[in-house]
Scaffold this active site. Structure first.
Site, short mmCIF file in Angstrom:
data_model
loop_
_atom_site.label_atom_id
_atom_site.label_comp_id
_atom_site.label_asym_id
_atom_site.label_seq_id
_atom_site.Cartn_x
_atom_site.Cartn_y
_atom_site.Cartn_z
CG HIS A 267 -1.83 1.16 1.34
ND1 HIS A 267 -3.14 1.11 0.93
CD2 HIS A 267 -1.63 2.42 1.79
CE1 HIS A 267 -3.70 2.30 1.13
NE2 HIS A 267 -2.81 3.11 1.65
CD GLU A 268 1.57 3.66 3.68
OE1 GLU A 268 1.78 4.74 3.10
OE2 GLU A 268 0.51 3.41 4.30
CG HIS A 271 0.12 6.17 -0.61
ND1 HIS A 271 -0.86 6.94 -1.16
CD2 HIS A 271 -0.48 5.48 0.41
CE1 HIS A 271 -2.02 6.73 -0.52
NE2 HIS A 271 -1.81 5.84 0.43
CO CO Z 1 -3.26 5.21 1.92
#
Ligand code: CO
Length: 503
Positions: A267-268, A271
């Site tokens: 997830h990170e 980003h």
């Molecule tokens: Co997020």
């Protein structure tokens, strides 16, 4: 007689001012990153002061009259490139918004936020919403005043939403969450009738160092550039960027839960790939920033869910994972693993929710925020309303405030209008990923063999390089030929979970 400056000269002045502001803000970001990772306990006191000082400097630089005069002059010049004109228009918009806030309101909001945050911490310790409620009530009153300061057309909540997701409004969200209710609820009900896959093996012992190493390798495989970033450990995983060549991620490792580290890394990583892909030459300018929170979240969710929870992704990685955690996973077949990591189960805590029930958590917060801001809901009734919503939508009884209304930090920070961007992120992700599969030949085969270069390249070209040039919906329409449409998420969910649960 004064000599008129050329547009080029004025634009360079503007750029220099904006980069100076960015330098201050990024120095703040580094101090905040340090606070979450390495700051020794005793350093916290002065660190707070240092951050406040820098924040004041950044605010003063960004609201000075000279910048406003420069921006207004530049916005009347037509001999600038499209990107330059967009930068000027967005900076002027940001500037005028900042100037709307009376200094007394800023000070009041800042002290109310500080008080609310500490009350929230105390309320959590005592597991009692009543400790937080009076401070939250004050915060809501201030936020309602803020909607008047900012101005709005149809609904006061639109003014707050606009801070995080320009162009989104209550009428758009009402439509989307109505779709969530009407089409996801029946799917959840069908799933609830099936036997739940076993996921106990994900909570066996997974040694810390091995998890850390595996997470780093996932990030490398995704294309995260370790020469322009690093990973560290923090209480809550996050991504922070100081410029596209220094984008940092953090993770958290629980030896009793393999999933925690694995999908937070992916997830990170999503980003971070976005931040590393923003145009370096636009540093400090709007076109060097992310389009919106919703688009940011679409990048993390696309990697985390559409890629990172797919069967084809694990066809490549599962053998390695089994090799690392032999005693825990050797006897677990790939398909059991795949079902376990996609278990759908109504629960109390948003951040631990699965891909489907997650959106009910967000919808509940959206309904509550809208009610508080329009004045149809009072904070004193918030706990009961919260608990009733959880019963109605997820059929779960909330046992206490910690597992209920006190679980998220956002309201104590005064962040109203933020939650909806989480769901928008997943819905944008589904629509973008559908388009990516159409436009990238052999994408699924590539993913099945652990090669993500073509996907990253596609995201770079279609999303990352534009920064804030387009709003989220403009970007979505440009890339997928239509505005955000919940249908794509629904199709994705029906296909994936229909397969897993044999519906
Ligand atoms: Co997020």
């Amino acid at each position: 007689m004064t000599v008129q400056k050329t547009s080029r000269e004025l634009y360079e002045d503007y750029k220099a001012k904006m980069q100076k502001i960015a330098d201050v803000r990024n120095a703040m970001a580094i101090l905040s990153w340090d606070q979450e990772t390495y700051l020794p306990e005793k350093g916290a006191g002065f660190r707070g002061q240092q951050l406040t000082t820098l924040s004041t400097i950044a605010h003063e630089l960004f609201t000075e009259d000279a910048l406003g005069t420069l921006l207004k002059e530049l916005s009347s010049r037509s001999d600038l490139s499209a990107t330059e004109q967009k930068n000027i228009a967005l900076s002027l918009e940001d500037y005028e918004k900042q100037r709307k806030y009376p200094a007394s309101f800023v000070a009041e909001l800042s002290s109310a936020t500080n008080a609310a945050y500490h009350a929230w911490i105390r309320a959590r310790k005592e597991n009692n919403f009543a400790v937080f409620e009076p401070l939250l009530s004050k915060m809501v009153a201030l936020k309602r005043r803020e909607t008047d300061i900012l101005g709005y057309e149809a609904h006061p909540y639109d003014a707050l939403l606009n801070e995080y997701e320009k162009g989104a409004d209550v009428s758009m969200l009402d439509t989307i969450f109505r779709d969530v209710k009407e089409s996801l609820l029946p799917l959840l009900q069908k799933i609830a009738l099936q036997d739940a896959p076993d996921k106990q093996f994900l909570n066996r012992h997974y040694p810390k160092d091995a998890q850390w190493e595996f997470g780093l390798n996932l990030l490398k495989a995704m294309g995260y550039d370790f020469k322009a970033g690093r990973q560290d450990v923090s209480e809550h995983p996050f991504t922070t960027s100081f410029n596209p060549q220094d984008v940092r991620v953090t993770t958290r490792i629980d030896e009793q839960d393999l999933g925690n580290m694995t999908w937070s890394c992916i997830h990170e990583g999503g980003h971070a790939l976005y931040e590393q892909g923003l145009p370096t030459e636009e540093y400090g300018l709007p076109c060097g920033e992310a389009a919106s929170l919703g688009i940011h979240e679409s990048q993390s969710r696309l990697w985390e869910n559409n890629v990172g929870r797919s069967l084809i992704f694990w066809q490549h990685h599962y053998g390695k994972l089994q090799g690392i955690f032999r005693s825990s996973l050797q006897a677990v077949p790939l398909n059991d693993f795949y079902q376990a990591i996609n278990l759908v189960q109504p629960s109390l805590i948003r951040t631990e929710a699965d891909e489907l029930t997650y959106h009910f958590h967000v919808m509940i917060r959206y309904e509550i925020e809208k009610g508080l801001i329009e004045g149809s809901l009072q904070t004193k009734d918030l706990r009961d309303t919260w608990n009733q919503y959880y019963l109605d939508y997820l059929q779960v009884e909330v046992p206490d405030d910690m597992k209920g209304v006190l679980q998220d930090i956002h309201w104590s920070h005064g962040s109203f209008g933020y939650f909806p961007t989480y769901s928008l992120g997943s819905f944008y992700a589904a629509q973008l990923f559908t388009t990516a599969k159409k436009q990238i030949p052999g994408l699924e085969n590539a993913i099945a063999s652990g090669a993500y270069g073509s996907l990253l390249q596609w995201l770079r070209e279609n999303i990352h390089r534009y920064g804030r040039f387009y709003t989220s919906n403009e970007l979505c329409e440009k890339v997928t030929s239509e505005k955000l449409n919940f249908r794509y998420f629904l199709e994705y969910a029906r296909e994936k979970f229909g397969g897993i649960y044999q519906l």
